[in-house]
Design a protein around this motif. Structure first.
Motif, mmCIF file in Angstrom:
data_model
loop_
_atom_site.group_PDB
_atom_site.id
_atom_site.type_symbol
_atom_site.label_atom_id
_atom_site.label_comp_id
_atom_site.label_asym_id
_atom_site.label_seq_id
_atom_site.Cartn_x
_atom_site.Cartn_y
_atom_site.Cartn_z
ATOM 1 N N GLY A 164 0.521 -0.932 -0.275
ATOM 2 C CA GLY A 164 0.282 0.293 -0.342
ATOM 3 C C GLY A 164 0.560 1.417 -0.589
ATOM 4 O O GLY A 164 0.479 2.322 -0.512
ATOM 5 N N HIS A 165 2.272 0.833 0.379
ATOM 6 C CA HIS A 165 3.024 2.396 0.584
ATOM 7 C C HIS A 165 4.221 2.272 -0.493
ATOM 8 O O HIS A 165 4.849 3.201 -0.362
ATOM 9 C CB HIS A 165 3.333 2.938 1.945
ATOM 10 C CG HIS A 165 1.433 2.523 2.345
ATOM 11 N ND1 HIS A 165 1.410 3.621 2.840
ATOM 12 C CD2 HIS A 165 1.854 2.276 3.722
ATOM 13 C CE1 HIS A 165 0.682 3.725 3.831
ATOM 14 N NE2 HIS A 165 0.426 2.827 3.976
ATOM 15 N N ASN A 166 4.366 1.389 -1.235
ATOM 16 C CA ASN A 166 4.668 1.961 -2.907
ATOM 17 C C ASN A 166 3.961 2.948 -3.458
ATOM 18 O O ASN A 166 3.045 3.517 -3.259
ATOM 19 C CB ASN A 166 4.932 0.273 -3.626
ATOM 20 C CG ASN A 166 5.014 -0.595 -3.474
ATOM 21 O OD1 ASN A 166 5.814 -1.406 -2.320
ATOM 22 N ND2 ASN A 166 5.029 -2.025 -3.736
ATOM 23 N N PRO A 208 -0.940 13.372 -0.324
ATOM 24 C CA PRO A 208 0.028 12.954 0.043
ATOM 25 C C PRO A 208 -0.995 11.744 1.601
ATOM 26 O O PRO A 208 -2.409 11.669 2.206
ATOM 27 C CB PRO A 208 -0.081 15.199 1.802
ATOM 28 C CG PRO A 208 -0.407 15.412 0.380
ATOM 29 C CD PRO A 208 -1.232 14.745 -0.118
ATOM 30 N N CYS A 209 0.236 10.858 1.573
ATOM 31 C CA CYS A 209 -0.310 9.793 2.490
ATOM 32 C C CYS A 209 -0.174 9.609 4.089
ATOM 33 O O CYS A 209 1.029 10.214 4.078
ATOM 34 C CB CYS A 209 0.317 8.448 1.723
ATOM 35 S SG CYS A 209 -0.180 7.054 2.918
ATOM 36 N N PHE A 210 -0.586 9.422 4.893
ATOM 37 C CA PHE A 210 -0.033 9.160 6.387
ATOM 38 C C PHE A 210 0.948 8.631 6.998
ATOM 39 O O PHE A 210 1.717 8.914 7.834
ATOM 40 C CB PHE A 210 -1.142 8.868 7.237
ATOM 41 C CG PHE A 210 -0.883 7.080 7.740
ATOM 42 C CD1 PHE A 210 0.069 6.569 8.731
ATOM 43 C CD2 PHE A 210 -1.431 5.909 6.222
ATOM 44 C CE1 PHE A 210 0.211 4.873 8.207
ATOM 45 C CE2 PHE A 210 -1.262 4.675 6.503
ATOM 46 C CZ PHE A 210 -0.137 4.328 7.201
ATOM 47 N N CYS A 211 1.958 7.557 6.433
ATOM 48 C CA CYS A 211 2.842 7.424 5.830
ATOM 49 C C CYS A 211 4.083 8.746 5.888
ATOM 50 O O CYS A 211 5.214 8.608 6.259
ATOM 51 C CB CYS A 211 3.098 6.513 5.435
ATOM 52 S SG CYS A 211 3.651 6.721 3.993
ATOM 53 N N GLY A 212 3.847 9.769 5.253
ATOM 54 C CA GLY A 212 4.783 10.673 5.073
ATOM 55 C C GLY A 212 5.401 11.093 3.348
ATOM 56 O O GLY A 212 5.725 12.050 3.180
ATOM 57 N N GLY A 270 1.795 10.204 -2.257
ATOM 58 C CA GLY A 270 1.401 9.244 -4.579
ATOM 59 C C GLY A 270 2.045 7.500 -3.649
ATOM 60 O O GLY A 270 1.768 6.765 -4.959
ATOM 61 N N CYS A 271 1.770 7.164 -2.637
ATOM 62 C CA CYS A 271 1.528 5.636 -2.616
ATOM 63 C C CYS A 271 0.197 5.304 -3.009
ATOM 64 O O CYS A 271 -0.463 5.465 -3.466
ATOM 65 C CB CYS A 271 0.888 5.883 -1.014
ATOM 66 S SG CYS A 271 2.440 5.839 0.118
ATOM 67 N N ASN A 272 0.500 3.128 -3.174
ATOM 68 C CA ASN A 272 -0.951 3.203 -3.690
ATOM 69 C C ASN A 272 -1.881 3.521 -3.131
ATOM 70 O O ASN A 272 -2.834 3.319 -3.999
ATOM 71 C CB ASN A 272 0.205 1.609 -4.072
ATOM 72 C CG ASN A 272 0.379 0.791 -4.412
ATOM 73 O OD1 ASN A 272 0.792 1.476 -5.116
ATOM 74 N ND2 ASN A 272 1.324 0.064 -4.174
HETATM 75 ZN ZN LIG Z 1 1.811 5.718 2.361
#
Ligand SMILES: [Zn+2]
Length: 309
Positions: free
Chosen positions: A172-174, A183-187, A190-192
């Protein structure tokens, strides 16, 4: 009469955002449900309260079974960092930074095996669900959760692969596309997950149409064919799904891919989406089965139980 048996029974717990569910299965060979119980997670009341809820649930399980198991498998959000034992990436955020496993071992007086909920899903569908029933020869299984988030779990020869950092399967975070993603919560951006997850699809549809609809409504409109933006939203999903999954196939080349979660119900994923994997995968041949799961909402807690099988 329920014949509980301390040597054979499997104890599993699914630690969810709103509820904690516990199950006792007869055995790995015969996974009949002997006991099942739910308590509220109460995450808003803090980490210590959540530990108490877990302890209370385990007490119910002990009262029913007449013994306390030596070990329990628990499915959690996020990941346990192997080196430190601390939790990270949990959407139930009170868990982040906490030594959940160590705290539970102490509080429950049992061995505790933790795994991410997508990993439990993959394990349950492998050992009990669609893989066991339709692809019993499969060695490598990639279980995907395509829902409010995008997760994944890896099972090889019936066993979970955790990985050096505890993040094996977290596709999911590729990185997929900064221009199309968010923007994703992971920082990262454009993550999957920021393109393929249900909320991302709803966001895309709203931006294009000016109308806020649920995923279910968008999919319904796309199926009926009278909403061009809905159709575009689903085609865009299948296109990016193909691109995103091809990166996993080129590394892992699983024997079966199982897709759970609300977005996984979209039938076009299994036709157009799979065809799009072929477009991007090495040598353009992709024939591995991509299938829906069989166990429904029970997969998480069953998979947790099989962590200690
Ligand atoms: Zn992510």
């Amino acid at each position: 009469m329920k014949n509980f048996n301390a040597q054979q029974n499997l104890w599993g717990i699914d630690l969810g955002g709103t509820k904690i569910e516990g199950v006792i299965l007869r055995s790995a060979q015969d996974p009949e449900v002997l006991f099942r119980h739910r308590v509220p997670t109460g995450a808003d009341q803090g980490y210590a309260h959540m530990l108490e809820q877990l302890a209370q649930l385990v007490q119910h399980m002990e009262d029913a079974a007449g013994y306390r198991a030596a070990k329990v498998g628990i499915g959690t959000p996020g990941t346990t960092i192997p080196k430190t034992g601390l939790m990270k990436n949990c959407n139930t955020t009170v868990l982040n930074g906490k030594p959940l496993r160590a705290d539970l071992v102490q509080r429950l007086g049992m061995q505790v095996a933790l795994a991410n909920d997508a990993t439990c899903f993959a394990l349950a569908e492998t050992r009990l669900g669609v893989v066991k029933q339709q692809f019993p020869e499969a060695k490598v299984v990639f279980g995907i959760i395509l829902g409010t988030g995008v997760g994944g779990g890896l099972v090889v020869n019936g066993h979970v692969i955790e990985g050096f950092h505890g993040i094996a399967g977290e596709w999911g975070h590729n990185y997929l596309s900064e221009a199309e993603g968010a923007p994703c919560f992971c920082g990262k951006t454009g993550c999957n997950e920021s393109i393929l997850a249900g909320p991302a699809l709803e966001r895309y549809y709203a931006a294009q149409s000016g109308q806020a609809l649920s995923l279910k409504e968008i999919v319904g409109r796309a199926a009926s064919g009278d909403d061009a933006v809905a159709t575009q939203t689903v085609h865009r999903l299948t296109s990016f799904f193909g691109l995103a999954l091809s990166a996993v196939i080129n590394v892992l080349d699983p024997d079966v891919i199982v897709i759970g979660g609300g977005v996984g119900n979209i039938d076009l994923l299994y036709q157009e989406g799979v065809a799009n994997v072929s477009k991007y995968v090495f040598d353009h041949q992709f024939e591995a089965p991509v299938v829906k799961p069989l166990l429904g909402d029970s997969a998480g807690v069953f998979g947790a139980a099989y962590l200690v099988a």
